[in-house]
Write a protein that holds these residues in place. Structure first.
Motif, short mmCIF file in Angstrom:
data_model
loop_
_atom_site.label_atom_id
_atom_site.label_comp_id
_atom_site.label_asym_id
_atom_site.label_seq_id
_atom_site.Cartn_x
_atom_site.Cartn_y
_atom_site.Cartn_z
N LYS A 1 9.64 -31.87 2.88
CA LYS A 1 11.00 -32.20 3.29
C LYS A 1 12.03 -31.82 2.22
CE LYS A 1 9.82 -35.93 6.41
NZ LYS A 1 10.04 -37.33 6.76
N ILE B 1 12.66 -28.90 -1.06
CA ILE B 1 12.14 -27.73 -1.80
C ILE B 1 12.75 -27.76 -3.19
CG2 ILE B 1 11.87 -25.23 -1.84
CD1 ILE B 1 10.69 -26.28 0.64
N THR C 1 5.55 -19.53 13.78
CA THR C 1 5.90 -19.79 15.17
C THR C 1 5.09 -20.98 15.65
OG1 THR C 1 6.30 -17.45 15.58
CG2 THR C 1 5.96 -18.83 17.51
N ALA D 1 9.02 -27.29 18.05
CA ALA D 1 8.36 -26.11 18.61
C ALA D 1 9.38 -25.03 18.92
CB ALA D 1 7.61 -26.49 19.87
N ASP D 2 8.96 -23.78 18.66
CA ASP D 2 9.81 -22.66 19.06
C ASP D 2 9.72 -22.46 20.56
OD1 ASP D 2 8.49 -21.59 16.13
OD2 ASP D 2 10.67 -21.63 16.39
N TYR D 3 8.51 -22.63 21.09
CA TYR D 3 8.30 -22.50 22.53
C TYR D 3 7.45 -23.67 23.00
CZ TYR D 3 9.35 -17.72 21.09
OH TYR D 3 9.91 -16.62 20.51
N GLY D 4 7.81 -24.21 24.16
CA GLY D 4 7.03 -25.32 24.67
C GLY D 4 6.73 -25.16 26.14
N ARG E 1 14.41 -39.26 6.36
CA ARG E 1 15.15 -38.05 6.02
C ARG E 1 15.63 -38.22 4.59
NH1 ARG E 1 18.34 -35.98 10.24
NH2 ARG E 1 20.19 -36.46 9.13
N PHE E 2 15.32 -37.27 3.75
CA PHE E 2 15.74 -37.40 2.37
C PHE E 2 17.11 -36.77 2.14
CE2 PHE E 2 12.07 -39.34 0.66
CZ PHE E 2 11.00 -38.87 1.40
N GLU F 1 16.61 -28.87 -2.84
CA GLU F 1 17.39 -28.69 -1.61
C GLU F 1 16.53 -29.00 -0.41
OE1 GLU F 1 18.50 -24.54 -1.58
OE2 GLU F 1 16.58 -24.04 -2.48
N LEU F 2 17.21 -29.22 0.70
CA LEU F 2 16.49 -29.45 1.95
C LEU F 2 16.13 -28.10 2.53
CD1 LEU F 2 18.82 -32.21 3.42
CD2 LEU F 2 16.72 -32.51 2.10
N PRO F 3 14.95 -28.00 3.13
CA PRO F 3 14.57 -26.71 3.70
C PRO F 3 15.50 -26.35 4.85
CG PRO F 3 13.01 -28.41 4.36
CD PRO F 3 13.96 -29.05 3.40
N ARG G 1 14.85 -25.64 11.15
CA ARG G 1 14.22 -24.71 12.08
C ARG G 1 15.19 -24.48 13.22
NH1 ARG G 1 8.48 -23.86 11.70
NH2 ARG G 1 8.53 -22.66 13.63
N LYS G 2 15.29 -23.26 13.66
CA LYS G 2 16.16 -23.01 14.81
C LYS G 2 15.58 -23.74 16.01
CE LYS G 2 17.04 -18.83 15.92
NZ LYS G 2 16.02 -17.81 15.57
N GLY H 1 14.08 -24.67 19.37
CA GLY H 1 13.22 -23.88 20.26
C GLY H 1 13.57 -24.21 21.69
N ARG H 2 12.71 -23.80 22.60
CA ARG H 2 12.98 -24.15 23.99
C ARG H 2 11.69 -24.33 24.78
NH1 ARG H 2 13.78 -18.78 23.15
NH2 ARG H 2 13.13 -17.27 24.72
N VAL H 3 11.85 -25.17 25.80
CA VAL H 3 10.73 -25.34 26.73
C VAL H 3 10.78 -24.17 27.69
CG1 VAL H 3 9.88 -26.71 28.65
CG2 VAL H 3 10.55 -27.81 26.53
N GLU I 1 8.87 -11.45 21.50
CA GLU I 1 9.89 -12.08 20.67
C GLU I 1 9.32 -12.54 19.33
OE1 GLU I 1 13.20 -14.41 22.82
OE2 GLU I 1 12.15 -15.91 21.60
N ALA I 2 8.30 -13.36 19.39
CA ALA I 2 7.70 -13.88 18.16
C ALA I 2 6.78 -12.87 17.51
CB ALA I 2 6.94 -15.17 18.45
#
Lengths: 556, 329, 250
Positions: B142, B144, B287, B303-306, C16-17, C218-220, C223-224, C226-228, C246-247
Motif C-alpha cells: 500500500k 512504495i 491484468t 479487476a480489470d475485467y470481470g 488506507r495509509f 508514496e502511495l502506489p 489501478r485504472k 476495470g469493468r464487468v 486489449e490486455a
C-alpha cells in the motif's frame, strides 16, 4: 397501511431469553479470577465508572484509608476498546468535566465545538429549512467520535491500574440466592458445529463483590437480570436503529445538520444527522424507530436513498465512504427505566439502563455520569463492607437526584407521542411538551414493545446501490471492519414458525445482511453480525459470542 | 565503471529463473553505472558447471562455478561465506540476489557479514550519483518507498518476476572456485529438498496465476481451476487464505498478505470475494480478471475485467475458449 | 532452556495509509497497533518449548519508544517470563541498525534459541532475523513451518517455491518463523493480570549510523477502474477477445 396485507407480529416468532444460560446458579470455578468490582462493558459508562472508582480508592488510600489494593476490572467483548462503540456524536461535556476536574476542555478527546446548526424537513427533492427545535439545540456541546472517547478513557483507566480485558465477553452471571457473585466469559475457538477447534479457549470465571452491567444498548445480561429479578418498568423499553457512515469529503461541512421527513415513512419516527468531524471528514446517519409498520422498512436502505437527496449528494458525491456501522438506541425514556437498577452485588448503568434522551439524541454524558454514580456507590459499599442491595440503593438515589432523571423526566413523553399518532400530530405534541417544559400533554403515555407492533408484509421498492454513493449491505459490512471468521457458531437464537414473511422482516430489519430469504426459508450468516441488537429487539435473540467478533470501528 | 555481482539461485543442477533475473538485473545495473562487468556465482552439486554457459548467455562476463558434492541441497552457511568472500574480494559496486525463499535466507546474511545494509523485494533501481536508489513496497504494497543505499557494495534482492531474464550474451568466462567453508562442517544442513506436487509451475514464476476461493464450494471443485490452468499451459494455481485455512489447498499456495506475493502478467480470481488481505498478495498483477456470482464482491473493484456469473458455468466455458485460442497461437 | 523472542509493534494493515507531511514516513494518526503476527507465532513457538522443557524461561525483546512496552506486555500475557525494551525514539528504518542493536543485547543473554518473525508487514524487508544471526555468529534457519528440538539439535521444515526443505541445525541457533508453524495462543485473563507483575527492563538501544535513507514514500498509482464484461458463460468470448486484443495476455 393497507389492511389486506398479511400482518407480521415479530413477538410471535421470537425465542425467549435463555435465562438458564444467562444466570448460572452453579458455583464459579475453583480457579476463578477474583475481582473487587467488575464492569461488564468497556464503553463510556463502564470506563467512566472504573476511572471514578480507581480515583476514589486512590484518594482514600492516600488519605490513610484501609481499602488497600482494590481490583477493578473492565470486560469488553470487542478485540480492542472502541471497536464496538458507535454514536453520532454530539456530546455534552458535563460528565467528562466532572470526571477530570483537573483537565481543560482542550485536553478532552473531542473533535470540535458545535458551530452552526441547521434543521431541514426533506421531501424527495427538496430540503426546507425549519427553525431548530429547542430540544435539539447543541450550542456549547462538542462534536466527537465515541471510538476516540472510549480509547482515551481506556488509556486513563489503564494509567490508574484498572484491568482492562478486551476480547472477553461476559456470557453469564453467577447468582447465589439473589446475589450476583460474578460472571463467566464466552469461550472462543468453537467450530460451527459447536466442537472445539485447535484454537479453543475455555470460558473464564470471574468473581466480584460488585458487578456493574454497562453492556450498552439492549444488554443481554441486564435484560436477564431484570427478568430474573422481575424488575418492572412503567413502560417497556423501545428502540430505534441508527445506521451511520463516515465519509471523506472534498468540501468541508460547515454546520451540524439534522433532517426530518423523507425518506422516513410518515408513520415512522426518526431523523438523520450529519456532523463535521474535521475539514474533510463527515459523520452521517439515519435513526428510525423499530416500531415501523412494514416488513420491507429497511433503515440501511433508507439511509442509502437519503444520500441521493441533493442535500447530501452534493457533499458526498466527490468523496468516499470510509466506515459504516449500526447500533440500536433505547428510546423509551423515563417511563421505560427499570424501577430498580441495583441489587445484591449489582448495578446497571448507561444505555443498558435506558439513560438516553431521545429528543436531544444524547446518552453519552448520562452513561458516563451513571457510571460515576455507580463508582461512588461501589466505593461506599466497599468501605462499609456491605455490597447488598440496601447498600447499593445509593446508586439509584443518586440517579434520581441528578440531571439524568431530571432531563429524562422533562422529556418523558416526547418519543411516546410518536408511537400514538402520525408524525405531524406527534410533532405538535412534542413541541407542546418542549414549550411547557414537559407539563403538557401530561400523564403518562403507555407504550407497546416494538416486537408487539404488527407490520404489513409488503414487498420492498426495488433499490440498486451504485457502489459509489450507495452501497449494498455486503459492501457496507466490509467497511465496518468486520472480519469475523466464517465458521463461527451462530450466536442467534431463531424462534418458532419463521414464515417467508417473517424472513422478509428479518432481511430488512438487519442492516448487516445477517438474514436473507432464500425461497421460502431463512438463511442466517451470523458472521456478518455487527452487534447492533436490532435482531434482539425484533427477531432472533442475540447472545454473547467469541470475543473479538463483530465490527472494528475506528472513528465511529 | 563498476562491476556488479549476481547470485544465481539453483536447485540441484538446475538454474532457477530467479537466478537469471538476478543476472539480467546485474547487467542492467552495470550498464547504468557506465558499463562494467557482471560476475555471477553459481553453486551446486556436480553437473552445475554445465549451466555456466546459460548464465553467460544472460549477461555474465564471468561465472564463478563452485561445484561440490556437498551442495546437492542449499547450504546456507556455505553460500553465505562463499558469496560474502567473493563480494568482498571483488570490490563490487553492488550485489544482486532474488527475494525468493532462498534469497530471503541468504542475502541478509551476506549483507550482515559484509557489514552493509540491504533492501529486499526491490521493484526497480537507478544510479543517482554515489547512491543506488531502489523502490521497495511497504505496508503490504500500500506504500512504495524510494530508498537510497549509500553502502558499498549495495546489496539488493529483486522481487521475483519483475525483471524478465534477457538474453545478452557475454563472455561467460568460467572461474572454478571452492566453497569458502567445507559443507560437511556447516551447522545448518539441508538434508532433503522435497519437491511438492511434481513439476508444478511455481506461483512466483508463472506468467499466469489462477486462484480459487470459497466460491468453489468444495476442495474437489478446484479441479475446475486446475483444468483452466492446464488450458493456459503456463499457469500456476493459487488459493485464498479461507481455502488454505480449511485445508483444501496447501499453505504454500496461499496468495495474500501473509502468504505469497505474486505479480504475474495475468491473474484470474475464481470465486474469490476479494478480502483486503488477499488483494495485498496480487494487486500488482498486470491484468486482473475476476469471476464471481456476486456483483458486489470487492474483487470487482480491482479487476480489470470481470464476469458476474456462476463459476461452475463460466470456468468450463473459459477453459474451452482458452484452449481454442491457444491452438491458433 | 533459555529462549529469546524479538518482537515488533506494527500498525494494522487493513486501512488506507496516508503519507506524512515529511513525505518520508507513513502518517501514524489514527492507526491501530498490535504485535506483528509473525512475531506472535514466534512467541508461541517459544512458549511451546517452554511448556515442554521444565525450567525454561522466555525473554521478549523489542526495540523502540515506550509504546513498545504494550507489545512486550502482550507477549508476557501470553506466558513469556520477562521483557526488555531497547529504548529508541523511533524504530530505525535500516534493518542492519536494528539487527546490531538487538544482537548487542542478545549476546549477553546466553540464549539457546532466539526466535524472530520471518518479516513484518510494514517494513516488509524480512532481514533482521538472519542479520542478527550472522552478527551473533549463530546458525540460522529462516521461515520455518515446523520445528522439533531434541538433545541440543533441531529439525525444521521450510517452504520453498514448489518444494520443502528439511533442515537440521545445532543449538544455540536463531530461527525465524513463518505462518503455519502454529496458532498464537490468546492471552488468558489470568495471563493478562500476571503480565503486569512480570519484570520489564528498559535499556538504551545502541544505534549505529544507518546506511540507507528513505528519499520518499508514496502511495502506489491507483489501478485504472476495470469493468464487468458481462454475465455468465455468454460473456466468455468477449473476455477472451479483450484478453487477446486489449490486455494482450493471451
Amino acid at each position: 397501511m393497507p389492511d389486506r396485507a398479511l400482518k407480521v407480529v415479530p413477538s410471535a416468532h421470537q425465542a425467549p431469553l435463555p435465562l438458564e444460560r444467562l444466570i448460572l446458579t452453579e458455583s464459579p470455578d475453583a480457579e476463578a479470577v477474583s475481582m473487587d468490582v467488575l464492569f461488564v462493558g468497556g464503553g463510556p459508562a463502564g470506563l467512566a465508572g472504573a476511572i471514578a472508582l480507581a480515583r476514589l480508592v486512590k484518594a482514600d488510600n492516600e488519605a490513610g484509608g484501609d481499602l488497600g489494593d482494590v481490583q477493578i476490572g473492565v470486560l469488553e467483548k470487542a478485540g480492542a476498546l472502541g471497536e464496538h462503540s458507535l454514536s453520532g456524536a454530539v456530546v455534552n461535556p458535563i460528565a467528562i468535566r466532572a470526571l477530570f476536574p483537573e483537565l481543560k476542555d482542550k485536553d478532552f478527546p473531542f473533535r470540535a465545538p458545535v458551530g452552526g446548526e441547521r434543521v431541514y424537513f426533506l421531501t424527495r427533492s427538496r430540503a426546507v429549512r425549519i427553525p431548530t427545535p429547542p430540544t435539539m439545540k447543541n450550542h456549547g456541546y462538542q462534536i466527537a467520535s465515541l471510538c476516540e472517547i472510549v480509547r482515551w478513557l481506556g488509556e486513563k483507566a489503564e494509567g490508574l491500574g484498572v484491568n482492562i480485558f478486551t476480547g472477553f465477553p461476559a456470557a453469564s452471571l453467577f447468582a447465589e440466592g439473589q446475589r450476583v457473585t460474578g460472571v463467566r466469559t464466552a469461550p472462543s475457538g468453537l467450530a460451527r458445529s459447536g466442537d472445539p477447534k485447535s484454537s479453543y479457549a475455555p470460558p473464564t470465571d470471574i468473581t466480584a463483590q460488585i458487578t456493574v452491567l454497562a453492556e450498552g444498548t439492549r444488554g443481554t445480561l441486564a435484560q436477564a437480570y431484570l427478568e430474573w429479578q422481575k424488575v418492572a418498568s412503567d413502560n417497556p423499553q423501545i428502540f430505534a436503529l441508527g445506521v451511520k457512515e463516515i465519509w471523506e469529503t472534498l468540501t468541508p461541512l460547515d454546520a451540524l445538520v439534522h433532517t426530518l421527513g423523507w425518506p422516513i415513512p410518515k408513520d415512522c419516527f426518526g431523523g438523520s444527522f450529519m456532523y463535521p468531524l474535521s475539514r474533510n471528514l463527515v459523520a452521517l446517519g439515519l435513526v428510525v424507530g423499530l416500531d415501523y409498520k412494514r416488513t420491507s422498512d429497511d433503515v440501511h436502505e433508507m439511509l442509502q436513498r437519503m444520500k441521493m437527496h441533493p442535500l447530501f449528494r452534493d457533499l458526498l458525491e466527490s468523496g468516499e465512504m470510509v466506515e459504516w456501522g449500526a447500533k440500536t438506541i433505547p428510546e423509551g425514556g423515563y417511563y421505560a427505566l427499570p424501577k430498580r437498577r441495583h441489587g445484591d452485588g449489582l448495578m446497571i448503568v448507561g444505555d443498558s439502563a435506558g439513560f438516553v434522551e431521545v429528543a436531544s439524541l444524547k446518552g453519552i454524558h448520562y452513561a458516563m455520569q451513571s457510571g460515576m454514580f455507580a463508582a461512588r456507590a461501589a466505593f461506599n459499599a466497599l468501605k462499609k463492607k456491605d455490597t447488598s442491595s440496601a447498600s447499593l440503593k445509593e446508586y439509584d438515589t443518586m440517579i434520581e437526584g441528578s440531571f439524568i432523571a431530571k432531563d429524562l423526566y422533562r422529556r418523558r413523553n416526547m418519543r411516546l407521542a410518536f408511537q400514538e399518532s402520525n408524525f405531524y400530530v406527534a410533532g405538535f405534541k412534542a413541541g407542546l411538551m418542549t414549550v411547557t417544559g414537559g407539563a403538557l400533554p401530561g400523564g403518562k403515555i403507555a407504550s407497546h414493545p416494538d416486537a408487539a407492533v404488527a407490520r404489513a408484509a409488503l414487498p420492498p421498492e426495488p433499490f440498486v446501490p451504485d457502489g459509489k454513493l450507495t452501497f449494498s449491505k455486503l459492501d457496507a459490512v466490509f467497511k465496518s471492519g468486520n472480519a469475523t471468521r466464517d465458521d463461527i457458531p451462530s450466536h442467534l437464537i431463531v424462534g418458532p414458525d419463521i414464515t417467508p414473511e417473517v424472513a422478509d422482516l428479518y432481511t430488512h430489519m438487519c442492516p448487516a445482511g445477517v438474514y436473507e430469504r432464500d425461497g421460502e426459508r431463512l438463511v442466517v450468516s451470523p458472521a456478518n453480525c455487527i452487534d447492533c441488537k436490532a435482531t434482539d429487539v425484533l427477531g432472533p435473540r442475540w447472545t454473547p459470542r467469541e470475543g473479538g467478533s463483530g465490527p472494528k470501528y475506528r472513528q465511529m | 565503471m563498476a562491476n556488479v555481482f549476481a547470485f544465481v539461485e539453483t536447485r540441484g543442477t538446475d538454474v532457477r529463473k530467479v537466478g537469471l533475473e538476478a543476472v539480467t538485473a546485474a547487467r542492467m545495473l552495470a550498464e547504468k553505472s557506465g558499463g562494467g562487468e557482471v560476475h555471477a556465482l553459481l553453486l551446486g552439486p556436480p553437473g552445475i558447471a554445465a549451466k555456466a554457459t546459460q548464465v553467460g548467455q544472460y549477461g555474465a562476463d564471468t561465472v564463478i562455478v563452485v561445484e561440490h558434492p556437498g551442495l546437492a541441497n542449499y547450504s546456507p552457511e556455505v553460500a553465505t561465506a562463499t558469496a560474502a568472500d567473493r563480494i568482498k574480494s571483488g570490490g563490487y559496486r553492488a550485489a544482486v540476489f532474488s527475494t525468493s525463499a532462498q534469497g530471503r535466507d541468504l542475502a541478509p546474511r551476506v549483507a550482515a557479514r559484509l557489514g552493509v545494509s540491504i533492501v529486499t523485494d526491490v521493484l526497480s533501481f537507478e544510479i543517482e550519483g554515489d547512491s543506488i536508489v531502489v523502490r521497495h513496497p511497504m505496508n503490504i504494497g500500500k506504500v512504495i518507498a524510494t530508498i537510497a543505499i549509500a553502502a558499498k557494495p549495495a546489496i539488493i534482492a529483486m522481487r521475483p518476476n519483475v525483471i524478465a531474464p534477457a538474453r545478452n550474451a557475454k563472455a561467460g568466462k568460467v572461474e572454478n572456485a571452492q566453497p569458502s567453508i567445507d559443507p560437511a562442517t556447516a551447522r545448518v544442513k539441508v538434508i532433503e529438498t522435497r519437491q511438492g506436487g511434481g513439476g508444478k509451475l511455481d506461483l512466483a514464476e508463472a506468467p499466469v496465476v489462477i486462484a480459487g476461493g470459497r466460491g468453489l464450494k468444495t476442495a474437489e471443485n478446484f479441479k475446475l481451476v486446475e483444468d483452466l490452468a492446464s488450458a493456459f499451459g503456463n499457469a500456476a494455481v493459487g488459493a485464498t487464505r479461507a481455502v488454505t485455512d480449511d485445508g483444501w489447498r496447501p499453505h504454500s499456495d496461499q496468495i495474500g498478505q501473509t502468504g505469497r506475493l505474486v505479480s504475474p502478467e495475468l491473474y484470474i480470481a475464481v470465486g474469490i470475494s476479494g478480502a483486503v488481505q488477499h488483494l495485498a498478495g496480487m494487486r500488482t498483477s498486470k491484468t486482473i480478471v475476476a469471476i464471481n456470482k456476486d456483483k458486489d464482491a470487492p474483487i470487482f473493484k480491482v479487476a480489470d475485467y470481470g464476469i458476474v456469473g456462476d463459476v461452475f458455468e463460466v470456468i468450463p466455458a473459459l477453459t474451452l475458449a482458452v484452449r481454442e485460442a491457444k491452438k491458433h497461437h | 532452556m533459555k529462549i529469546a523472542v524479538c518482537v515488533k509493534r506494527v500498525p494494522d494493515m487493513d486501512v488506507r495509509f496516508r503519507i506524512g507531511v515529511d513525505n518520508v514516513s507513513v502518517d501514524e494518526a489514527g492507526l491501530k497497533f498490535d504485535i506483528n503476527d509473525f512475531d506472535a507465532w514466534a512467541v508461541e513457538a517459544a512458549l511451546k518449548l517452554k511448556d515442554k522443557v521444565a525450567g525454561s524461561e522466555v525473554t521478549v525483546i523489542s526495540l523502540g519508544p515506550d509504546v513498545v512496552q504494550e507489545t512486550i506486555r502482550k507477549a508476557l500475557s501470553m506466558g513469556a517470563d520477562r521483557g526488555i525494551q531497547l529504548k529508541a525514539d523511533k524504530v530505525p528504518f535500516d534493518g542492519l541498525v536494528i539487527a546490531k542493536a538487538l544482537s548487542a543485547e542478545l549476546k549477553t543473554g546466553g540464549y539457546d534459541l532466539v526466535f524472530f518473525g520471518k518479516m513484518s508487514p510494514d517494513s516488509s524487508n524480512g532481514v533482521v532475523g538472519p542479520m542478527a544471526a550472522e552478527l551473533l555468529g549463530l546458525p540460522c534457519v529462516t521461515a520455518i513451518s515446523s520445528l522439533e528440538i531434541a538433545d541440543g539439535k533441531g529439525t525444521a521444515k521450510r517452504e520453498l517455491e514448489g518444494a520443502q526443505e528439511i533442515v537440521e541445525f545445532s543449538l544455540p541457533a536463531v530461527l525465524t518463523v513463518d505462518e503455519g508453524l502454529n496458532a498464537a495462543r490468546l492471552p488468558s485473563l489470568k495471563g493478562i493480570m500476571a503480565a503486569k507483575k512480570k519484570p520489564l527492563e528498559v535499556k538504551p538501544a545502541q544505534l549505529a549510523e544507518p546506511q540507507v535513507t528513505v528519499r520518499k514514500m508514496e502511495l502506489p498509482p491507483e489501478r485504472k477502474a476495470g469493468r464487468v464484461v458481462g454475465e455468465g458463460a455468454s460473456a466468455v468470448p468477449e473476455l477472451v477477445r479483450l484478453l487477446q486484443t486489449e490486455a494482450k495476455v493471451l
